[in-house]
Design a protein around this motif. Structure first.
Motif, PDB file in Angstrom:
ATOM      1  N   THR A   9      -9.665   2.026  -2.211  1.00 40.51           N
ATOM      2  CA  THR A   9     -10.271   0.928  -2.955  1.00 40.51           C
ATOM      3  C   THR A   9      -9.453   0.708  -4.219  1.00 40.51           C
ATOM      4  OG1 THR A   9     -12.455   1.535  -2.136  1.00 40.51           O
ATOM      5  CG2 THR A   9     -12.384   0.115  -4.077  1.00 40.51           C
ATOM      6  N   VAL A  10      -9.043  -0.531  -4.448  1.00 37.38           N
ATOM      7  CA  VAL A  10      -8.276  -0.877  -5.641  1.00 37.38           C
ATOM      8  C   VAL A  10      -9.261  -1.322  -6.723  1.00 37.38           C
ATOM      9  CG1 VAL A  10      -6.461  -2.337  -6.596  1.00 37.38           C
ATOM     10  CG2 VAL A  10      -6.326  -1.598  -4.213  1.00 37.38           C
ATOM     11  N   THR A  11      -9.165  -0.688  -7.888  1.00 33.86           N
ATOM     12  CA  THR A  11     -10.062  -1.028  -8.995  1.00 33.86           C
ATOM     13  C   THR A  11      -9.266  -1.444 -10.223  1.00 33.86           C
ATOM     14  OG1 THR A  11     -10.173   1.281  -9.713  1.00 33.86           O
ATOM     15  CG2 THR A  11     -11.914   0.523  -8.254  1.00 33.86           C
ATOM     16  N   MET A  12      -9.857  -2.376 -10.954  1.00 33.41           N
ATOM     17  CA  MET A  12      -9.342  -2.804 -12.257  1.00 33.41           C
ATOM     18  C   MET A  12     -10.527  -2.768 -13.208  1.00 33.41           C
ATOM     19  SD  MET A  12      -7.011  -6.100 -11.198  1.00 33.41           S
ATOM     20  CE  MET A  12      -6.726  -6.552 -12.882  1.00 33.41           C
ATOM     21  N   SER A  13     -10.368  -2.095 -14.334  1.00 31.02           N
ATOM     22  CA  SER A  13     -11.447  -1.991 -15.320  1.00 31.02           C
ATOM     23  C   SER A  13     -12.746  -1.526 -14.664  1.00 31.02           C
ATOM     24  CB  SER A  13     -11.664  -3.333 -16.017  1.00 31.02           C
ATOM     25  OG  SER A  13     -10.470  -3.820 -16.541  1.00 31.02           O
ATOM     26  N   SER A  14     -12.663  -0.500 -13.842  1.00 35.89           N
ATOM     27  CA  SER A  14     -13.814   0.095 -13.148  1.00 35.89           C
ATOM     28  C   SER A  14     -14.504  -0.846 -12.169  1.00 35.89           C
ATOM     29  CB  SER A  14     -14.849   0.612 -14.154  1.00 35.89           C
ATOM     30  OG  SER A  14     -14.249   1.503 -15.042  1.00 35.89           O
ATOM     31  N   SER A  15     -13.873  -1.953 -11.825  1.00 34.25           N
ATOM     32  CA  SER A  15     -14.458  -2.925 -10.903  1.00 34.25           C
ATOM     33  C   SER A  15     -13.596  -3.011  -9.636  1.00 34.25           C
ATOM     34  CB  SER A  15     -14.533  -4.290 -11.592  1.00 34.25           C
ATOM     35  OG  SER A  15     -15.026  -5.255 -10.722  1.00 34.25           O
ATOM     36  N   ALA A  16     -14.218  -2.864  -8.476  1.00 36.24           N
ATOM     37  CA  ALA A  16     -13.482  -2.931  -7.211  1.00 36.24           C
ATOM     38  C   ALA A  16     -12.904  -4.330  -7.005  1.00 36.24           C
ATOM     39  CB  ALA A  16     -14.400  -2.576  -6.055  1.00 36.24           C
ATOM     40  N   ARG A  17     -11.619  -4.402  -6.661  1.00 45.12           N
ATOM     41  CA  ARG A  17     -10.934  -5.680  -6.474  1.00 45.12           C
ATOM     42  C   ARG A  17     -10.378  -5.884  -5.081  1.00 45.12           C
ATOM     43  NH1 ARG A  17     -13.075  -8.655 -10.093  1.00 45.12           N
ATOM     44  NH2 ARG A  17     -12.824  -7.835 -12.163  1.00 45.12           N
ATOM     45  N   GLY A  18     -10.245  -4.798  -4.313  1.00 49.56           N
ATOM     46  CA  GLY A  18      -9.686  -4.954  -2.982  1.00 49.56           C
ATOM     47  C   GLY A  18      -9.560  -3.623  -2.267  1.00 49.56           C
ATOM     48  N   ILE A  19      -9.038  -3.693  -1.050  1.00 54.00           N
ATOM     49  CA  ILE A  19      -8.840  -2.509  -0.220  1.00 54.00           C
ATOM     50  C   ILE A  19      -7.370  -2.437   0.151  1.00 54.00           C
ATOM     51  CG2 ILE A  19      -9.371  -1.463   2.018  1.00 54.00           C
ATOM     52  CD1 ILE A  19     -12.097  -2.829   1.852  1.00 54.00           C
ATOM     53  N   SER A  20      -6.828  -1.228   0.133  1.00 52.08           N
ATOM     54  CA  SER A  20      -5.444  -1.046   0.563  1.00 52.08           C
ATOM     55  C   SER A  20      -5.408  -0.145   1.785  1.00 52.08           C
ATOM     56  CB  SER A  20      -4.601  -0.427  -0.561  1.00 52.08           C
ATOM     57  OG  SER A  20      -4.903   0.943  -0.701  1.00 52.08           O
ATOM     58  N   VAL A  21      -4.430  -0.398   2.647  1.00 56.29           N
ATOM     59  CA  VAL A  21      -4.197   0.444   3.815  1.00 56.29           C
ATOM     60  C   VAL A  21      -2.708   0.745   3.836  1.00 56.29           C
ATOM     61  CG1 VAL A  21      -4.294   0.635   6.326  1.00 56.29           C
ATOM     62  CG2 VAL A  21      -6.090  -0.616   5.104  1.00 56.29           C
ATOM     63  N   GLU A  22      -2.373   2.016   3.757  1.00 60.24           N
ATOM     64  CA  GLU A  22      -0.974   2.454   3.824  1.00 60.24           C
ATOM     65  C   GLU A  22      -0.809   3.235   5.112  1.00 60.24           C
ATOM     66  OE1 GLU A  22       2.008   5.659   1.656  1.00 60.24           O
ATOM     67  OE2 GLU A  22       0.255   4.964   0.561  1.00 60.24           O
ATOM     68  N   VAL A  23       0.234   2.920   5.875  1.00 52.45           N
ATOM     69  CA  VAL A  23       0.493   3.619   7.127  1.00 52.45           C
ATOM     70  C   VAL A  23       1.933   4.117   7.106  1.00 52.45           C
ATOM     71  CG1 VAL A  23       0.638   3.411   9.643  1.00 52.45           C
ATOM     72  CG2 VAL A  23      -1.157   2.203   8.392  1.00 52.45           C
ATOM     73  N   GLU A  24       2.088   5.382   7.443  1.00 57.00           N
ATOM     74  CA  GLU A  24       3.414   5.993   7.496  1.00 57.00           C
ATOM     75  C   GLU A  24       3.569   6.672   8.851  1.00 57.00           C
ATOM     76  OE1 GLU A  24       5.848   9.651   5.343  1.00 57.00           O
ATOM     77  OE2 GLU A  24       4.066   8.831   4.378  1.00 57.00           O
ATOM     78  N   TYR A  25       4.701   6.415   9.500  1.00 59.19           N
ATOM     79  CA  TYR A  25       5.032   7.127  10.730  1.00 59.19           C
ATOM     80  C   TYR A  25       5.967   8.252  10.310  1.00 59.19           C
ATOM     81  CZ  TYR A  25       6.633   8.061  15.482  1.00 59.19           C
ATOM     82  OH  TYR A  25       6.932   8.680  16.674  1.00 59.19           O
ATOM     83  N   CYS A  26       5.441   9.461  10.225  1.00 60.63           N
ATOM     84  CA  CYS A  26       6.130  10.585   9.595  1.00 60.63           C
ATOM     85  C   CYS A  26       7.476  10.995  10.212  1.00 60.63           C
ATOM     86  CB  CYS A  26       5.190  11.787   9.518  1.00 60.63           C
ATOM     87  SG  CYS A  26       3.719  11.437   8.525  1.00 60.63           S
ATOM     88  N   PRO A  27       7.665  10.919  11.546  1.00 66.86           N
ATOM     89  CA  PRO A  27       8.957  11.355  12.091  1.00 66.86           C
ATOM     90  C   PRO A  27      10.126  10.433  11.745  1.00 66.86           C
ATOM     91  CG  PRO A  27       7.291  11.350  13.807  1.00 66.86           C
ATOM     92  CD  PRO A  27       6.702  10.674  12.610  1.00 66.86           C
TER      93      PRO A  27
END
Length: 189
Positions: A103-121
């Motif tokens: 959850t992305v927050t600015m000034s303690s207020s939720a602003r959005g959702i992030s999804v990070e994906v890594e293919y480790c090999p």
């Protein structure tokens, strides 16, 4: 909903993560040029270092004590109050994939959702981009993003090894998009 979909796929929760960003304005300006911004970012995945990214310029990977230096440079860089952005969430492992949903927050207020994906090999995104897209479709559906601009701007494109600077650049792009949306939203009211 994303957490539930990942767990239904068989992903295992492996703790949490945090990425934060403080914005600084340069106090001295070169005649006629606008003040540049400096973004100081931290990532719990690399706890002993931080990144300092200049707007439209170079990037510095520094010791975690860089924040202390920024306090000493307050006559040159002023902290932009109210511009701290943070992304906190859960880490998941699914086979060779590492997924972070936050959850992305600015000034303690939720602003959005992030999804990070890594293919480790694989450290060269171009060698596994189609596989990553297919995997992301399994829990994001058709809303899989296109090629991140962090790679599109490189001369080698997706065929250069990815590093922490690429990851943090993508977080910075997300944070700046959310800042602009907040500014546009406050102008509409």
């Amino acid at each position: 909903m994303l957490h539930k979909k990942l767990e239904q796929l068989g992903a295992v929760k492996q703790g949490s993560f945090c990425v934060d960003c403080e914005t600084y304005h340069a106090t001295g300006t070169v005649s006629g040029q606008p003040s540049k911004l400096l973004y100081v970012m931290h990532n719990s995945e690399t706890p002993l270092s931080c990144l300092a990214l200049f707007e439209g310029g170079p990037c510095l990977i520094a010791d975690a004590n860089f924040d202390v230096l920024m306090v000493k440079l307050k006559s040159h860089f002023q902290n932009a109050k109210g511009h701290k952005v943070e992304c906190r969430g859960s880490r998941y492992r699914y086979c060779d994939f590492l997924i972070k949903v936050g959850t992305v927050t600015m000034s303690s207020s939720a602003r959005g959702i992030s999804v990070e994906v890594e293919y480790c090999p694989c450290v060269v995104p171009g060698d596994c981009w189609n596989l990553m897209k297919e995997f992301m479709q399994s829990f994001l559906g058709p809303s899989v993003p296109e090629l991140p601009s962090a790679f599109a701007t490189k001369p080698e494109g997706l065929f250069a090894p990815a590093d922490c600077v690429d990851t943090m650049t993508q977080y910075l792009e997300l944070f700046n998009k959310l800042r602009k949306l907040q500014i546009q939203g406050s102008n509409v009211r």
